[in-house]
Design a protein around this motif. Structure first.
Motif, mmCIF file in Angstrom:
data_model
loop_
_atom_site.group_PDB
_atom_site.id
_atom_site.type_symbol
_atom_site.label_atom_id
_atom_site.label_comp_id
_atom_site.label_asym_id
_atom_site.label_seq_id
_atom_site.Cartn_x
_atom_site.Cartn_y
_atom_site.Cartn_z
ATOM 1 N N PRO A 36 39.171 48.989 39.626
ATOM 2 C CA PRO A 36 40.357 48.140 39.806
ATOM 3 C C PRO A 36 40.847 47.609 38.467
ATOM 4 C CG PRO A 36 38.664 47.588 41.413
ATOM 5 C CD PRO A 36 38.029 48.540 40.436
ATOM 6 N N PRO A 37 42.155 47.582 38.265
ATOM 7 C CA PRO A 37 42.698 47.166 36.959
ATOM 8 C C PRO A 37 42.210 45.797 36.495
ATOM 9 C CG PRO A 37 44.419 48.121 38.325
ATOM 10 C CD PRO A 37 43.212 47.982 39.201
ATOM 11 N N LEU A 39 39.321 44.373 37.156
ATOM 12 C CA LEU A 39 37.869 44.185 37.115
ATOM 13 C C LEU A 39 37.360 43.889 35.708
ATOM 14 C CD1 LEU A 39 35.095 44.183 38.447
ATOM 15 C CD2 LEU A 39 35.026 46.672 38.155
ATOM 16 N N THR A 40 37.764 44.680 34.740
ATOM 17 C CA THR A 40 37.271 44.483 33.376
ATOM 18 C C THR A 40 37.667 43.113 32.845
ATOM 19 O OG1 THR A 40 37.384 46.866 32.959
ATOM 20 C CG2 THR A 40 37.251 45.415 31.041
ATOM 21 N N ARG A 41 38.896 42.694 33.128
ATOM 22 C CA ARG A 41 39.337 41.368 32.679
ATOM 23 C C ARG A 41 38.524 40.266 33.346
ATOM 24 N NH1 ARG A 41 44.342 43.841 33.696
ATOM 25 N NH2 ARG A 41 44.639 42.588 35.594
ATOM 26 N N THR A 42 38.256 40.413 34.639
ATOM 27 C CA THR A 42 37.483 39.397 35.362
ATOM 28 C C THR A 42 36.072 39.297 34.807
ATOM 29 O OG1 THR A 42 38.754 39.722 37.399
ATOM 30 C CG2 THR A 42 36.586 38.710 37.614
ATOM 31 N N LEU A 43 35.432 40.438 34.601
ATOM 32 C CA LEU A 43 34.058 40.430 34.075
ATOM 33 C C LEU A 43 34.008 39.853 32.661
ATOM 34 C CD1 LEU A 43 32.730 43.895 35.323
ATOM 35 C CD2 LEU A 43 32.289 41.631 36.308
ATOM 36 N N LEU A 69 34.102 50.718 32.090
ATOM 37 C CA LEU A 69 34.544 49.362 31.774
ATOM 38 C C LEU A 69 35.039 49.203 30.339
ATOM 39 C CD1 LEU A 69 31.714 47.367 33.604
ATOM 40 C CD2 LEU A 69 34.049 47.808 34.404
ATOM 41 N N ALA A 70 35.211 50.301 29.628
ATOM 42 C CA ALA A 70 35.651 50.233 28.223
ATOM 43 C C ALA A 70 36.929 49.407 28.104
ATOM 44 C CB ALA A 70 35.888 51.650 27.700
ATOM 45 N N PRO A 71 37.011 48.587 27.052
ATOM 46 C CA PRO A 71 36.102 48.473 25.896
ATOM 47 C C PRO A 71 34.992 47.446 26.078
ATOM 48 C CG PRO A 71 38.043 47.163 25.490
ATOM 49 C CD PRO A 71 38.252 47.794 26.843
ATOM 50 N N LEU A 72 34.828 46.933 27.297
ATOM 51 C CA LEU A 72 33.836 45.889 27.539
ATOM 52 C C LEU A 72 32.425 46.459 27.485
ATOM 53 C CD1 LEU A 72 33.402 42.910 28.409
ATOM 54 C CD2 LEU A 72 33.564 43.678 30.786
ATOM 55 N N LEU A 73 31.536 45.807 26.753
ATOM 56 C CA LEU A 73 30.126 46.187 26.670
ATOM 57 C C LEU A 73 29.286 44.996 27.101
ATOM 58 C CD1 LEU A 73 30.076 48.069 23.229
ATOM 59 C CD2 LEU A 73 30.114 49.084 25.521
ATOM 60 N N LEU A 74 28.752 45.063 28.302
ATOM 61 C CA LEU A 74 27.966 43.961 28.854
ATOM 62 C C LEU A 74 26.473 44.247 28.753
ATOM 63 C CD1 LEU A 74 29.990 43.354 32.140
ATOM 64 C CD2 LEU A 74 29.892 41.809 30.173
ATOM 65 N N PRO A 75 25.636 43.209 28.759
ATOM 66 C CA PRO A 75 24.216 43.457 28.982
ATOM 67 C C PRO A 75 24.061 44.242 30.283
ATOM 68 C CG PRO A 75 24.586 41.170 28.384
ATOM 69 C CD PRO A 75 25.938 41.777 28.618
ATOM 70 N N ALA A 76 23.114 45.164 30.329
ATOM 71 C CA ALA A 76 22.997 46.011 31.514
ATOM 72 C C ALA A 76 21.578 46.539 31.666
ATOM 73 C CB ALA A 76 23.974 47.179 31.436
ATOM 74 N N VAL A 229 33.850 45.308 48.750
ATOM 75 C CA VAL A 229 34.279 45.225 47.356
ATOM 76 C C VAL A 229 35.475 44.284 47.165
ATOM 77 C CG1 VAL A 229 35.243 46.562 45.436
ATOM 78 C CG2 VAL A 229 33.307 47.463 46.743
ATOM 79 N N PRO A 230 36.497 44.320 48.022
ATOM 80 C CA PRO A 230 37.621 43.392 47.807
ATOM 81 C C PRO A 230 37.201 41.925 47.891
ATOM 82 C CG PRO A 230 38.265 45.173 49.279
ATOM 83 C CD PRO A 230 36.783 45.275 49.111
ATOM 84 N N GLU A 231 36.317 41.616 48.845
ATOM 85 C CA GLU A 231 35.851 40.234 48.987
ATOM 86 C C GLU A 231 34.987 39.833 47.786
ATOM 87 O OE1 GLU A 231 37.229 41.806 52.704
ATOM 88 O OE2 GLU A 231 35.685 42.576 51.332
ATOM 89 N N MET A 232 34.225 40.790 47.251
ATOM 90 C CA MET A 232 33.439 40.519 46.040
ATOM 91 C C MET A 232 34.362 40.180 44.876
ATOM 92 S SD MET A 232 30.589 40.304 44.293
ATOM 93 C CE MET A 232 29.698 40.477 45.838
#
Length: 253
Positions: A36-37, A39-43, A69-76, A229-232
């Motif tokens: 979803p467009p 998602l990356t911004r929210t995370l 999720l580029a360019p986002l790099l999260l702990p994983a 997923v939408p509710e999440m």
């Protein structure tokens, strides 16, 4: 369960999130996932708000998550806990096991039945039978026999997939490891996931006094349930503090 009835994400939360079936809908092929467009911004916003205490916990390869999720790099934590990238961007890997027997067995099935899909990862593999559910019993039988000839491997069955992973590691062990490190240590862990492969993670956060959120139907040890997923996405977005709020206001909320 409406997002208002899910656990609150506060300044003291350490947030752990599965990917497929939790943040994104499960796709017909692992590479066909639609992100979803927003998602990356929210995370990214939530990670900043939590001072970095947000990690993905997935059966995927690390490069897959980074690509989606580029360019986002999260702990994983990836490959069901076999590898982990901590908040300091250090990659920690479990010792490799011999995948030869399970890989040969899976490749043999895929050659015989083209509807099957094989993901060969760094320290694990996944055999997908979503397009051939009638082959479930055969796949399970063949892969169980292959695991019996291998050392250090464990079979797990998820949603139309058979995962072969390293024994002794899990989403639960990965979450427990994160919780000993900054910025996760001292916080209340919350883990959201959708599959039976997430139950180890649920047990870990519950054992640490945290909260577990099951996404979708099915038996679970989680004390909260989210419809899908939408509710999440709505739950995560609802936790965002407006930019106009001061740091002091966000910490006291």
């Amino acid at each position: 369960m409406p997002h208002e009835m899910l656990p609150r994400i506060t300044a003291r939360t350490a947030l752990f999130l599965d990917f497929d079936g939790t943040l994104v809908e499960i796709a017909s092929h692992p590479d066909a996932v639609l992100v979803p467009p927003a998602l990356t911004r929210t995370l990214a916003a939530l990670s900043s708000q939590l001072d970095g205490a947000l990690a993905l916990v997935s059966g995927r390869r690390l490069r897959d998550l980074d690509g989606f999720l580029a360019p986002l790099l999260l702990p994983a934590a990836v490959e069901h806990g076999a590898q982990r990238r901590n908040a300091q961007a250090q990659l920690i890997s479990a010792p490799a096991a011999d995948l030869r027997h399970v890989l040969a067995a899976a490749e043999g099935l895929v050659r015989q039945y083209r509807a099957l899909q094989l993901e060969h990862k760094n320290l694990a593999l996944s055999l997908h039978y979503r397009h051939a559910p009638e082959l479930e019993a055969l796949c399970l039988q063949v892969m169980q026999a292959a695991v019996a000839q291998s050392k250090g491997l464990q079979l797990m069955q998820g949603k139309c997939v058979i995962d072969l992973k390293l024994s002794g590691v899990s989403k639960g062990t990965a979450i427990a490891a994160f919780m000993t490190e900054a910025p996760f240590a001292g916080r209340v862990p919350v883990f959201a996931g959708d599959d039976v492969t997430d139950e180890d993670g649920f047990s870990a956060v519950l054992g640490l006094g945290g909260h577990a959120v099951k996404v979708g139907p099915g038996p679970t040890s989680a004390q909260y349930r989210c419809a899908g997923v939408p509710e999440m996405a709505t739950w995560l977005q609802s936790a965002l503090v407006p930019r106009r709020a001061s740091r002091a206001e966000s910490l006291s909320s």
